[in-house]
Enzyme design. Structure first.
Site, short mmCIF file in Angstrom:
data_model
loop_
_atom_site.label_atom_id
_atom_site.label_comp_id
_atom_site.label_asym_id
_atom_site.label_seq_id
_atom_site.Cartn_x
_atom_site.Cartn_y
_atom_site.Cartn_z
NE ARG A 90 4.64 -54.80 -28.66
CZ ARG A 90 4.33 -54.34 -27.47
NH1 ARG A 90 3.07 -54.06 -27.17
NH2 ARG A 90 5.27 -54.17 -26.56
CD GLU A 99 -0.37 -51.15 -25.84
OE1 GLU A 99 -0.34 -51.21 -24.60
OE2 GLU A 99 0.22 -50.28 -26.51
NE ARG A 115 8.13 -46.13 -27.77
CZ ARG A 115 6.85 -45.98 -27.56
NH1 ARG A 115 6.25 -46.69 -26.62
NH2 ARG A 115 6.15 -45.14 -28.29
CD GLU A 121 9.96 -50.41 -23.78
OE1 GLU A 121 9.77 -50.62 -22.55
OE2 GLU A 121 9.09 -50.00 -24.55
NE ARG A 145 4.22 -58.78 -23.80
CZ ARG A 145 3.99 -57.76 -23.00
NH1 ARG A 145 3.81 -56.56 -23.49
NH2 ARG A 145 3.95 -57.92 -21.70
CG HIS A 146 8.80 -54.56 -24.57
ND1 HIS A 146 8.14 -55.45 -23.78
CD2 HIS A 146 8.12 -53.39 -24.51
CE1 HIS A 146 7.09 -54.84 -23.23
NE2 HIS A 146 7.04 -53.59 -23.65
CB SER A 160 -1.48 -46.42 -27.66
OG SER A 160 -1.13 -47.39 -26.74
P1 AMO Z 1 2.56 -46.51 -27.52
O1 AMO Z 1 3.68 -46.10 -26.64
O2 AMO Z 1 1.51 -47.37 -26.90
O3 AMO Z 1 1.83 -45.23 -28.12
O4 AMO Z 1 3.15 -47.23 -28.81
C1 AMO Z 1 2.30 -47.63 -29.87
C2 AMO Z 1 2.53 -49.07 -30.25
O5 AMO Z 1 3.88 -49.26 -30.66
C3 AMO Z 1 4.31 -50.55 -30.31
N1 AMO Z 1 5.49 -50.46 -29.45
C4 AMO Z 1 6.52 -51.32 -29.43
N2 AMO Z 1 6.78 -52.42 -30.14
C5 AMO Z 1 7.92 -53.08 -29.88
N3 AMO Z 1 8.82 -52.71 -28.98
C6 AMO Z 1 8.63 -51.59 -28.23
N4 AMO Z 1 9.53 -51.21 -27.33
C7 AMO Z 1 7.42 -50.84 -28.44
N5 AMO Z 1 6.91 -49.74 -27.90
C8 AMO Z 1 5.75 -49.52 -28.53
C9 AMO Z 1 3.16 -51.23 -29.59
C10 AMO Z 1 2.33 -50.08 -29.12
O6 AMO Z 1 0.98 -50.42 -28.97
N6 AMO Z 1 2.20 -41.82 -29.40
C11 AMO Z 1 1.45 -43.03 -29.06
C12 AMO Z 1 0.55 -43.45 -30.19
C13 AMO Z 1 -0.59 -42.49 -30.48
O7 AMO Z 1 -1.34 -42.14 -29.55
O8 AMO Z 1 -0.76 -42.11 -31.65
C14 AMO Z 1 2.44 -44.14 -28.71
O9 AMO Z 1 3.59 -44.11 -29.01
O10 AMO Z 1 2.45 -52.02 -30.54
P1 ATP Z 2 3.49 -49.44 -21.82
O1 ATP Z 2 4.81 -48.73 -21.91
O2 ATP Z 2 2.36 -48.55 -21.42
O3 ATP Z 2 3.56 -50.72 -21.08
P2 ATP Z 2 3.62 -50.96 -24.17
O4 ATP Z 2 3.29 -50.70 -25.56
O5 ATP Z 2 5.02 -51.28 -23.85
O6 ATP Z 2 3.14 -49.74 -23.35
P3 ATP Z 2 2.90 -53.65 -23.44
O7 ATP Z 2 4.27 -53.95 -23.80
O8 ATP Z 2 1.80 -54.40 -24.07
O9 ATP Z 2 2.63 -52.09 -23.64
O10 ATP Z 2 2.79 -53.82 -21.92
C1 ATP Z 2 1.60 -54.12 -21.28
C2 ATP Z 2 1.83 -54.25 -19.78
O11 ATP Z 2 2.79 -55.26 -19.51
C3 ATP Z 2 2.36 -52.98 -19.19
O12 ATP Z 2 1.73 -52.77 -17.94
C4 ATP Z 2 3.85 -53.27 -19.01
O13 ATP Z 2 4.41 -52.51 -17.98
C5 ATP Z 2 3.82 -54.74 -18.67
N1 ATP Z 2 5.08 -55.43 -18.98
C6 ATP Z 2 5.88 -55.24 -20.02
N2 ATP Z 2 6.94 -56.01 -19.98
C7 ATP Z 2 6.83 -56.75 -18.87
C8 ATP Z 2 7.62 -57.75 -18.26
N3 ATP Z 2 8.79 -58.15 -18.75
N4 ATP Z 2 7.17 -58.32 -17.12
C9 ATP Z 2 6.03 -57.94 -16.60
N5 ATP Z 2 5.24 -56.99 -17.11
C10 ATP Z 2 5.62 -56.40 -18.22
#
Ligand code: AMO
Ligand code: ATP
Length: 434
Positions: free
Chosen positions: A408, A357, A211, A213, A219-220, A360
């Site tokens: 995570r 989180e 991704r 990101e 946590r990403h 999902s």
């Molecule tokens: P989602 O986008 O919420 O759902 O991703 C699922 C879980 O993957 C982890 N995750 C990450 N961990 C670390 N870095 C990241 N950049 C990152 N992105 C996601 C999180 C997140 O909750 N297709 C759906 C799943 C489904 O519906 O089966 C999906 O990808 O823990």
């Molecule tokens: P999503 O792409 O839907 O956010 P995710 O798995 O990345 O899925 P989380 O990383 O737990 O979910 O993000 C939860 C919320 O925190 C989301 O609304 C995200 O946009 C926000 N978020 C993530 N990174 C940051 C950041 N650096 N600052 C503020 N908010 C953030």
């Protein structure tokens, strides 16, 4: 090295050859000690200067820390030695001498920045507590695999070079595939559905997701490990049962099989296996509870996504893992099914740890016409996804699944501050090597 004995197996009375890294040298004058370390632990090697061969003493005590050496000799009981035994060397060979200037101190006496640690991962992994994280990570993945098998699912691997994204267009890494535009996969989402719709029915995959990101957070990652499940004839509640099963199995396996590692991390007292079902809180109740905490500057209204601050407020209020269910359809992807009696409400769910989180998931839209409508509502061109949608015309059962972030999971189980501690060679905005 067939004749090599692990330090942990060296018993008093044995003649052994041990091999490993020089952890430390302590010179007390007439007597000196070399502490040798291998994957199983450490052992003391004793040098009595006046009574031993001069060359042997010189080589043994002159070697730089972290050099690789092989020592042969008799093992004796010695209560003052760190492990209660020591080796008196008859021979010592320096297999690979280390530079005396180390970029990082594996004994951990000098703290290192995360970037220094990651640039020198081999040295970093020589620390007991760092190795413990990756031993536990391996045990988590083993336990998760076994639990999925117990749930009757088949392990699959799906392509990582793909033609379309699934989780929103902005986070894709584009690549060139023989002159054609392609992407690194963001999720095995569509593939796992295509297989659940065959006779295989229940599948899981543990594999990389990519991704792009933009944000740099603790946590990403830009390359993460996704633990995915998909099951035919399952609804969202069945999928949540599977989530609960695999997450709990991971905690149980650590409790049963990783006591030494927990000790190395100083977690042996506080580590707890969740012993209650994870509460399932509807999105509507969740925003009410968040508003009631008074922690947010602005009150949430129905339809809002939950900010990090909102998640933290609810996490503190609940105090353990919990699901958020029945999200507004609008903020869930096209493949998530809506409730039959309310199109505004989806079957999508998230599993939350109080810190973040983890998962999902949801029930999927399995009706061809509705699926096409979903693409159009999200501004996506269904023609691009024909490879996927056409299979919904040939007998697609209702199905549900989820994606769980592997790093995570490790991070929340062990209370790690930064997700980069849960992956050997993290990929982030700043880091493409090692
Ligand atoms: P989602 O986008 O919420 O759902 O991703 C699922 C879980 O993957 C982890 N995750 C990450 N961990 C670390 N870095 C990241 N950049 C990152 N992105 C996601 C999180 C997140 O909750 N297709 C759906 C799943 C489904 O519906 O089966 C999906 O990808 O823990
Ligand atoms: P999503 O792409 O839907 O956010 P995710 O798995 O990345 O899925 P989380 O990383 O737990 O979910 O993000 C939860 C919320 O925190 C989301 O609304 C995200 O946009 C926000 N978020 C993530 N990174 C940051 C950041 N650096 N600052 C503020 N908010 C953030």
């Amino acid at each position: 090295m067939q004749d090599r004995t692990y330090t942990a197996d060296a018993e008093p009375g044995d003649d052994v050859t041990v091999a490993g890294w020089v952890h430390e040298i302590r010179d007390l004058g007439g007597i000196a000690f070399l502490i040798l370390r291998d994957a199983t632990g450490k052992i003391q090697v004793k040098f009595e200067k006046d009574e031993m061969d001069e060359d042997l003493v010189e080589t043994g005590l002159g070697v730089a820390r972290e050099s690789v050496v092989k020592v042969s000799g008799a093992v004796e009981e010695e209560p003052r030695a760190p492990t209660g035994v020591e080796v008196t060397p008859e021979s010592l060979e320096v297999i690979s001498a280390a530079d005396p200037e180390l970029p990082l101190d594996p004994s951990g006496k000098v703290d290192a920045e995360m970037s220094t640690r990651l640039d020198n991962r081999t040295l970093d992994l020589r620390k007991e507590e760092v190795q413990a994280v990756f031993e536990i990570r391996a045990e988590i993945l083993r336990a998760v695999r076994e639990q999925f098998r117990e749930f009757g699912s088949t392990e699959i691997t799906t392509p990582k070079i793909v033609a379309t994204g699934t989780e929103g267009g902005t986070e894709l890494f584009p690549i060139t595939y023989f002159g054609e535009e392609a992407f690194m996969n963001q999720s095995p989402q569509l593939f796992k559905q295509l297989i659940a719709g065959s006779n295989v029915e229940r599948v899981f995959e543990i594999g990389p997701i990519f991704r792009a990101e933009e944000h740099n957070t603790p946590r990403h990652l830009n390359e993460a490990t996704s633990i995915d499940f998909e099951g035919a004839f399952c609804d969202q509640n069945d999928a949540m049962d599977v989530v609960e099963g695999v997450v709990t199995a991971a905690y149980e396996a650590i409790s049963e099989n990783c006591q030494d590692e927990l000790e190395a991390l100083g977690l042996e007292e506080e580590f707890e296996v969740p012993d209650e079902a994870f509460p399932r809180i509807s999105y509507e109740d969740a925003i009410e509870r968040i508003n009631a905490t008074g922690e947010l500057d602005e009150q949430l209204v129905w339809g809002d996504d939950l900010s990090t601050a909102a998640e933290e407020a609810l996490g503190a209020d609940v105090g353990g893992h919990y699901f958020i269910t029945d999200w507004p359809s609008e903020i869930k992807p096209f493949y998530i099914k809506d409730h039959d009696d309310d199109e505004q409400l989806s079957t999508g769910f998230d599993l939350m740890h109080p810190r973040m989180e983890l998962v999902s998931g949801g029930q999927r839209e399995h009706r061809h016409e509705k699926l096409i409508e979903g693409f159009e509502q999200q501004g996506l061109d269904p023609d691009q996804f024909e490879y996927y949608t056409k299979m919904f015309k040939y007998g697609m059962p209702p199905h549900a699944g989820f994606g769980l972030g592997g790093e995570r999971l490790v991070m929340t189980i062990l209370g790690l501050e930064n997700i980069r501690e849960a992956v050997l060679f993290p990929r982030d905005r700043q880091r493409l090597s090692p």
